[in-house]
Design an enzyme around this catalytic site. Sequence first.
Site, PDB file in Angstrom:
ATOM      1  N   ASN A 107       0.798  -1.227   0.000  1.00 44.32           N
ATOM      2  CA  ASN A 107       0.000   0.000   0.000  1.00 44.32           C
ATOM      3  C   ASN A 107       0.830   1.276   0.000  1.00 44.32           C
ATOM      4  OD1 ASN A 107      -2.039  -1.847   0.246  1.00 44.32           O
ATOM      5  ND2 ASN A 107      -2.763  -1.158   2.227  1.00 44.32           N
ATOM      6  N   SER A 138      -7.177   6.209  -0.082  1.00 48.65           N
ATOM      7  CA  SER A 138      -8.420   5.784   0.551  1.00 48.65           C
ATOM      8  C   SER A 138      -8.905   6.892   1.468  1.00 48.65           C
ATOM      9  CB  SER A 138      -8.188   4.505   1.371  1.00 48.65           C
ATOM     10  OG  SER A 138      -9.289   4.230   2.211  1.00 48.65           O
ATOM     11  N   TYR A 151      -3.660  -0.757   7.884  1.00 51.00           N
ATOM     12  CA  TYR A 151      -4.177  -0.381   6.568  1.00 51.00           C
ATOM     13  C   TYR A 151      -4.405   1.127   6.491  1.00 51.00           C
ATOM     14  CZ  TYR A 151      -7.462   0.174   2.691  1.00 51.00           C
ATOM     15  OH  TYR A 151      -8.093   0.589   1.542  1.00 51.00           O
ATOM     16  N   LYS A 155      -2.426   3.912   4.042  1.00 48.82           N
ATOM     17  CA  LYS A 155      -3.103   4.777   3.076  1.00 48.82           C
ATOM     18  C   LYS A 155      -2.856   6.251   3.406  1.00 48.82           C
ATOM     19  CE  LYS A 155      -4.960   1.811   0.276  1.00 48.82           C
ATOM     20  NZ  LYS A 155      -4.591   1.794  -1.163  1.00 48.82           N
TER      21      LYS A 155
END
Length: 254
Positions: A107, A138, A151, A155
């Site tokens: 990512n 995101s 996560y 992002k």
Amino acid sequence: MAIANKNIIFVAGLGGIGLDTSREIVKSGPKNLVILDRIDNPTAIAELKAINPKVTVTFYPYDVTVPVAETTKLLKTIFAQLKTVDLLINGAGILDDHQIERTIAVNFTGTVNTTTAIMEFWDKRKGGPGGVIANICSVTGFNAIYQVPVYSASKAAALSFTNSLARLAPITGVTAYSINPGITRTPLVHKFNSWLDVEPRVGELLLEHPTQTTLECAQNFVKAIEANKNGAIWQLDLGQLIAVEWTKHWDSHI
């Protein structure tokens, strides 16, 4: 940037949002769409070719976690064939907070490395023509899903990196903006692992919120490409394309 007759590289252009976006891009008539993805999908490639036979669609296997030198070698092959590339879309992403190292590698690090590699061909300080980068980040980059902090942080890092790229455009000649989807109905969000299993039902609970389809997201993605606004933070949520205002810019005096 009008997509017609442009050369576009799309990293992870066969995923959930990626494939629908590739379909919408092909409809807009680029000269070349080069898809780099970890897993080959000949059926999807054939479908893209059939949508608009005037567009040359090619595929190269690519894992964003490889070293920069390996990415540069692949890009050298692509640039030798196309001569010019107008747009790079970095779209690789995974959602699984059990896989901490890989989440960061795909990512964030993958986005940085692919961007670094293409600078070899684009950077105006090296005689390059410049280019445009669209990084798929995101909404979690500025509004974390706290049950998946790895996560969300990856992002946020990709978003911050993209913002910096945009500010560096006067030096490099390369502009950049971020694409930040909200909750989109893809296989990615149906079931995934929270960090330390703090919420075993995180995927199920997420889908209780209003969502958008991958097609809605893809259609707005194409609108963002056409807007081609350096430094834009585009929120693609519930079928809408929204320009997010960054709260404060810090001017560094180095």
